[in-house]
Scaffold this motif. Structure first.
Motif, PDB file in Angstrom:
ATOM      1  N   GLY A 268     -75.710 -24.929   8.912  1.00  0.00           N
ATOM      2  CA  GLY A 268     -76.438 -25.176   7.672  1.00  0.00           C
ATOM      3  C   GLY A 268     -76.032 -26.494   7.058  1.00  0.00           C
ATOM      4  O   GLY A 268     -75.101 -27.150   7.534  1.00  0.00           O
ATOM      5  N   GLN A 269     -76.722 -26.854   6.015  1.00  0.00           N
ATOM      6  CA  GLN A 269     -76.423 -28.110   5.338  1.00  0.00           C
ATOM      7  C   GLN A 269     -75.060 -28.029   4.654  1.00  0.00           C
ATOM      8  O   GLN A 269     -74.548 -26.929   4.411  1.00  0.00           O
ATOM      9  N   PRO A 270     -74.503 -29.175   4.321  1.00  0.00           N
ATOM     10  CA  PRO A 270     -73.236 -29.149   3.581  1.00  0.00           C
ATOM     11  C   PRO A 270     -73.424 -28.401   2.270  1.00  0.00           C
ATOM     12  O   PRO A 270     -74.509 -28.429   1.693  1.00  0.00           O
ATOM     13  N   ASN A 271     -72.362 -27.717   1.857  1.00  0.00           N
ATOM     14  CA  ASN A 271     -72.319 -27.102   0.527  1.00  0.00           C
ATOM     15  C   ASN A 271     -73.173 -25.869   0.327  1.00  0.00           C
ATOM     16  O   ASN A 271     -73.301 -25.405  -0.795  1.00  0.00           O
TER      17      ASN A 271
ATOM     18  N   LYS B  93     -70.989 -22.201   3.764  1.00  0.00           N
ATOM     19  CA  LYS B  93     -70.586 -21.712   5.093  1.00  0.00           C
ATOM     20  C   LYS B  93     -69.112 -21.306   5.112  1.00  0.00           C
ATOM     21  O   LYS B  93     -68.759 -20.222   5.563  1.00  0.00           O
ATOM     22  N   SER B  94     -68.263 -22.205   4.602  1.00  0.00           N
ATOM     23  CA  SER B  94     -66.835 -21.874   4.587  1.00  0.00           C
ATOM     24  C   SER B  94     -66.572 -20.670   3.692  1.00  0.00           C
ATOM     25  O   SER B  94     -65.764 -19.795   4.023  1.00  0.00           O
ATOM     26  N   SER B  95     -67.274 -20.621   2.559  1.00  0.00           N
ATOM     27  CA  SER B  95     -67.071 -19.485   1.643  1.00  0.00           C
ATOM     28  C   SER B  95     -67.473 -18.186   2.310  1.00  0.00           C
ATOM     29  O   SER B  95     -66.802 -17.157   2.154  1.00  0.00           O
TER      30      SER B  95
ATOM     31  N   ILE C 264     -61.194 -24.789   4.447  1.00  0.00           N
ATOM     32  CA  ILE C 264     -61.035 -25.414   3.134  1.00  0.00           C
ATOM     33  C   ILE C 264     -62.370 -25.317   2.397  1.00  0.00           C
ATOM     34  O   ILE C 264     -63.395 -25.715   2.927  1.00  0.00           O
ATOM     35  N   VAL C 265     -62.327 -24.784   1.211  1.00  0.00           N
ATOM     36  CA  VAL C 265     -63.567 -24.710   0.426  1.00  0.00           C
ATOM     37  C   VAL C 265     -63.458 -25.664  -0.752  1.00  0.00           C
ATOM     38  O   VAL C 265     -62.565 -25.541  -1.573  1.00  0.00           O
ATOM     39  N   THR C 266     -64.332 -26.633  -0.811  1.00  0.00           N
ATOM     40  CA  THR C 266     -64.341 -27.536  -1.947  1.00  0.00           C
ATOM     41  C   THR C 266     -65.793 -27.832  -2.299  1.00  0.00           C
ATOM     42  O   THR C 266     -66.671 -27.685  -1.455  1.00  0.00           O
TER      43      THR C 266
ATOM     44  N   THR D 217     -66.851 -31.514   3.630  1.00  0.00           N
ATOM     45  CA  THR D 217     -65.403 -31.314   3.811  1.00  0.00           C
ATOM     46  C   THR D 217     -65.032 -30.664   5.134  1.00  0.00           C
ATOM     47  O   THR D 217     -63.965 -30.907   5.653  1.00  0.00           O
ATOM     48  N   THR D 218     -65.917 -29.821   5.667  1.00  0.00           N
ATOM     49  CA  THR D 218     -65.580 -29.163   6.935  1.00  0.00           C
ATOM     50  C   THR D 218     -65.955 -30.119   8.046  1.00  0.00           C
ATOM     51  O   THR D 218     -67.084 -30.180   8.477  1.00  0.00           O
ATOM     52  N   ARG D 219     -64.972 -30.899   8.490  1.00  0.00           N
ATOM     53  CA  ARG D 219     -65.317 -31.939   9.454  1.00  0.00           C
ATOM     54  C   ARG D 219     -65.142 -31.475  10.883  1.00  0.00           C
ATOM     55  O   ARG D 219     -65.643 -32.081  11.793  1.00  0.00           O
TER      56      ARG D 219
ATOM     57  N   VAL E   2     -77.135 -16.041  -4.123  1.00  0.00           N
ATOM     58  CA  VAL E   2     -78.145 -15.339  -4.918  1.00  0.00           C
ATOM     59  C   VAL E   2     -77.625 -15.073  -6.333  1.00  0.00           C
ATOM     60  O   VAL E   2     -78.420 -14.863  -7.246  1.00  0.00           O
ATOM     61  N   ASP E   3     -76.313 -15.134  -6.501  1.00  0.00           N
ATOM     62  CA  ASP E   3     -75.775 -14.908  -7.858  1.00  0.00           C
ATOM     63  C   ASP E   3     -76.187 -16.009  -8.823  1.00  0.00           C
ATOM     64  O   ASP E   3     -76.129 -15.839 -10.034  1.00  0.00           O
ATOM     65  N   LEU E   4     -76.615 -17.129  -8.276  1.00  0.00           N
ATOM     66  CA  LEU E   4     -77.007 -18.228  -9.148  1.00  0.00           C
ATOM     67  C   LEU E   4     -78.488 -18.164  -9.530  1.00  0.00           C
ATOM     68  O   LEU E   4     -78.959 -18.968 -10.326  1.00  0.00           O
ATOM     69  N   LEU E   5     -79.203 -17.233  -8.893  1.00  0.00           N
ATOM     70  CA  LEU E   5     -80.616 -17.107  -9.232  1.00  0.00           C
ATOM     71  C   LEU E   5     -80.735 -16.432 -10.582  1.00  0.00           C
ATOM     72  O   LEU E   5     -79.846 -15.703 -11.007  1.00  0.00           O
TER      73      LEU E   5
ATOM     74  N   ALA F 298     -71.810 -15.183  -1.101  1.00  0.00           N
ATOM     75  CA  ALA F 298     -70.448 -15.233  -0.549  1.00  0.00           C
ATOM     76  C   ALA F 298     -69.451 -15.061  -1.678  1.00  0.00           C
ATOM     77  O   ALA F 298     -68.343 -14.583  -1.472  1.00  0.00           O
ATOM     78  N   ARG F 299     -69.874 -15.441  -2.907  1.00  0.00           N
ATOM     79  CA  ARG F 299     -68.959 -15.353  -4.045  1.00  0.00           C
ATOM     80  C   ARG F 299     -68.787 -13.921  -4.524  1.00  0.00           C
ATOM     81  O   ARG F 299     -67.662 -13.460  -4.707  1.00  0.00           O
ATOM     82  N   THR F 300     -69.885 -13.195  -4.720  1.00  0.00           N
ATOM     83  CA  THR F 300     -69.758 -11.839  -5.272  1.00  0.00           C
ATOM     84  C   THR F 300     -69.686 -10.773  -4.183  1.00  0.00           C
ATOM     85  O   THR F 300     -69.347  -9.633  -4.461  1.00  0.00           O
TER      86      THR F 300
HETATM   87  P1  GDP Z   1     -69.999 -25.462   3.094  1.00  0.00           P
HETATM   88  O1  GDP Z   1     -69.948 -26.933   2.954  1.00  0.00           O
HETATM   89  O2  GDP Z   1     -71.332 -25.007   3.549  1.00  0.00           O
HETATM   90  O3  GDP Z   1     -68.891 -24.902   3.938  1.00  0.00           O
HETATM   91  O4  GDP Z   1     -69.850 -24.863   1.602  1.00  0.00           O
HETATM   92  P2  GDP Z   1     -68.555 -24.280   0.863  1.00  0.00           P
HETATM   93  O5  GDP Z   1     -68.233 -22.934   1.356  1.00  0.00           O
HETATM   94  O6  GDP Z   1     -67.489 -25.310   0.854  1.00  0.00           O
HETATM   95  O7  GDP Z   1     -69.162 -24.085  -0.603  1.00  0.00           O
HETATM   96  C1  GDP Z   1     -69.660 -25.146  -1.386  1.00  0.00           C
HETATM   97  C2  GDP Z   1     -69.605 -24.766  -2.853  1.00  0.00           C
HETATM   98  O8  GDP Z   1     -70.503 -23.683  -3.129  1.00  0.00           O
HETATM   99  C3  GDP Z   1     -68.222 -24.316  -3.311  1.00  0.00           C
HETATM  100  O9  GDP Z   1     -68.006 -24.793  -4.615  1.00  0.00           O
HETATM  101  C4  GDP Z   1     -68.339 -22.805  -3.318  1.00  0.00           C
HETATM  102  O10 GDP Z   1     -67.465 -22.200  -4.234  1.00  0.00           O
HETATM  103  C5  GDP Z   1     -69.786 -22.615  -3.742  1.00  0.00           C
HETATM  104  N1  GDP Z   1     -70.341 -21.346  -3.241  1.00  0.00           N
HETATM  105  C6  GDP Z   1     -70.306 -20.873  -1.981  1.00  0.00           C
HETATM  106  N2  GDP Z   1     -70.925 -19.666  -1.915  1.00  0.00           N
HETATM  107  C7  GDP Z   1     -71.319 -19.359  -3.174  1.00  0.00           C
HETATM  108  C8  GDP Z   1     -72.021 -18.239  -3.756  1.00  0.00           C
HETATM  109  O11 GDP Z   1     -72.400 -17.269  -3.101  1.00  0.00           O
HETATM  110  N3  GDP Z   1     -72.263 -18.317  -5.080  1.00  0.00           N
HETATM  111  C9  GDP Z   1     -71.879 -19.367  -5.839  1.00  0.00           C
HETATM  112  N4  GDP Z   1     -72.144 -19.331  -7.133  1.00  0.00           N
HETATM  113  N5  GDP Z   1     -71.230 -20.419  -5.315  1.00  0.00           N
HETATM  114  C10 GDP Z   1     -70.947 -20.432  -4.017  1.00  0.00           C
END
Ligand code: GDP
Length: 482
Positions: free
Chosen positions: A228-231, A234-236, A248-250, A255-257, A338-341, A386-388
């Motif tokens: 998937g696209q950055p951010n 995926k890592s979460s 590493i989640v940022t 960041t995931t290189r 989906v928690d942000l919807l 991934a958050r909730t």
């Molecule tokens: P990656 O680049 O695809 O690996 O994305 P990351 O896992 O690093 O997540 C990017 C950002 O999105 C971080 O700030 C995460 O905390 C946030 N994030 C990931 N999943 C969720 C989610 O389900 N809900 C919310 N609100 N934020 C999320």
């Protein structure tokens, strides 16, 4: 194995590193006199003797238990001496070196990986499927896999194979007896209800094959690539599925290189999940290499989990990713965050229904449990956070289904790829035999030949017919000392 299969062999049988005890194991055809000289006393068979382990100069290297198992009633089927001392690398090394020095006269050498178990196989203490189960039990990464490996080791799988073989051999014997009396050939199939018997054997084999496929899933698991696209999270998601921080989640894109492989278990099934560098156009060389690797991982995946941001389900960059995904690999489309919807009015029982933002919400209303949704082209979409943790159970269940695992199914024994292949071969020969049986004119010898080939395929599993090459491949993947 190039070295002789009757040389006396020795190895440290316990894992490298420090432990309460460490075990040195020696196996050879005739060890009793040597073992008694080494221990400095007579050894009662299968009795634990507490004694000092002294070197040739009389220095005590360690103290512990010596056990002597005369062949053929030992693990390898040969004489086996076990020394149980303290589990430190240096102390074990000293005892081992002393044994080797004192064993030079009898040709004692270090064992190769799996060589003890290979001897057990060659001396018919175990069949090949059981020998493989020894390694599988040691390598089992979940209790379910360990339980099934133990069942294979105790012969549950081999017994099924032997029973099938026996029925095929009986049928074959009937046919071959008839071949000697050509005038009876025409009646044979009818008289012995050969087709019916064959169908019954085939049905049993199908059952064994189904179970073996489950056993294979339990052993091998599923290779999943998170793309998937950055951010997009995926890592979460990986962390949420793994239950611990592995990537590493940022909030900074890119960041995931490099790839991170994490093994998680769902119902005991290992899932090897590869987190990839976010797929996007970039000027950064290091990031670009990471992205190239991501595509290489994607090409090897058994299933691709395409993660998207639920707030932008129609992002053209995702359409571009979809376009580049290899045809033929199952793709799970997962909308994250989906928690942000926009959250709908509180749902009964606290279930977290969401209302999708954006113009597509009417056509893609989420299912009440945030579970599966089937779009126009059977395009399955999962909604998660991934958050909730919302939707993760559905995602896990879906991954299991793709792995070929029937939820709640027991796998009574572990199986390997080569077992499944041999069963499939046997199945194909039975199908050919069945065709011959359907045209009953003058085909008895062909019928018999297919039964013979089916039987041979089954025998490969338990090792009645094996090449040295195959044995080499199987035993070289064992650990030293087993
Ligand atoms: P990656 O680049 O695809 O690996 O994305 P990351 O896992 O690093 O997540 C990017 C950002 O999105 C971080 O700030 C995460 O905390 C946030 N994030 C990931 N999943 C969720 C989610 O389900 N809900 C919310 N609100 N934020 C999320």
């Amino acid at each position: 194995m190039s070295a002789s299969s009757t040389d006396p062999i020795i190895a440290i049988a316990t894992a490298p590193g420090r432990g309460g005890i460490g075990v040195i194991r020696v196996s050879g055809p005739d060890l009793s006199a040597w073992a008694e000289a080494l221990c400095g006393q007579a050894l009662r068979v299968r009795h634990a003797h507490y004694l000092p382990f002294r070197n040739q100069q009389g220095e005590t290297l360690d103290e512990g238990l010596a056990l002597f198992f005369p062949g053929p009633h030992s693990y390898t089927g040969e004489d086996v001496l076990e020394l149980q001392g303290h589990g430190g690398p240096a102390v074990l090394r000293r005892v081992l070196d002393d044994c080797l020095a004192r064993g030079a006269a009898i040709g004692l050498r270090l064992a190769q990986p799996g060589e003890f178990t290979q001897r057990a196989f060659l001396n018919e203490r175990l069949d090949l499927a059981q020998a493989e189960a020894v390694a599988d039990l040691i390598e089992a990464s979940s209790t379910a896999a360990a339980r099934s490996a133990m069942a294979s080791l105790s012969g549950a799988f081999s017994a099924e194979i032997d029973a099938l073989s026996e029925r095929i051999v009986q049928l074959r014997m009937l046919v071959e007896a008839t071949l000697d009396f050509p005038e009876e050939e025409i009646d044979f199939l009818e008289k012995y209800q050969a087709a019916k018997r064959l169908d019954a054997v085939t049905a049993t084999l199908d059952g064994v094959l189904r179970t073996a496929r489950q056993g294979l899933v339990l052993r091998e698991g599923l290779h999943v690539v998170l793309a998937g696209q950055p951010n997009v999270g995926k890592s979460s998601l990986l962390n949420a599925l793994a239950g611990e921080d592995v990537a590493i989640v940022t909030p900074i894109a890119g960041t995931t290189r490099d790839r991170v492989i994490q093994q998680i278990h769902i119902e005991g099934i290992p899932l090897h999940i590869v987190d990839t560098a976010g797929l996007r156009e970039t000027e950064d060389t290091v990031e670009r290499i990471g992205i190239e690797r991501s595509w290489a991982e994607i090409a090897r995946a058994q299933v691709i989990l395409h993660l998207q941001d639920a707030r932008h389900p129609d992002d053209p960059l995702d359409a571009e990713i979809v376009r580049r995904l290899p045809a033929g690999t199952p793709v799970l489309r997962v909308l994250n965050k989906v928690d942000l919807l926009e959250v709908a009015a509180p749902a009964p029982h606290g279930s977290s229904m969401v209302k999708k933002a954006g113009p597509t919400s009417a056509s893609q209303a989420p299912s009440p449990d945030l579970g599966l949704e089937f779009g126009p082209a059977a395009d399955e979409i999962l909604r998660i956070s991934a958050r909730t943790g919302v939707g993760l159970d559905t995602l896990r269940a879906r991954l299991l289904r793709i792995a070929g695992w029937t939820p709640g199914a027991e796998s009574p024994w572990l199986a390997r790829e080569r077992h499944v292949r041999a069963l499939e071969d046997a199945r194909a020969h039975l199908a050919l035999a069945r065709e011959h049986a359907a045209h009953s004119d003058q085909v008895l010898d062909l019928f018999a030949e297919e039964l013979r080939l089916a039987h041979e395929s089954l025998c490969e599993i338990t090792g009645q017919f094996t090449s040295d090459d195959l044995l080499g491949v199987i035993f070289s993947s064992f650990c030293i000392g087993k």
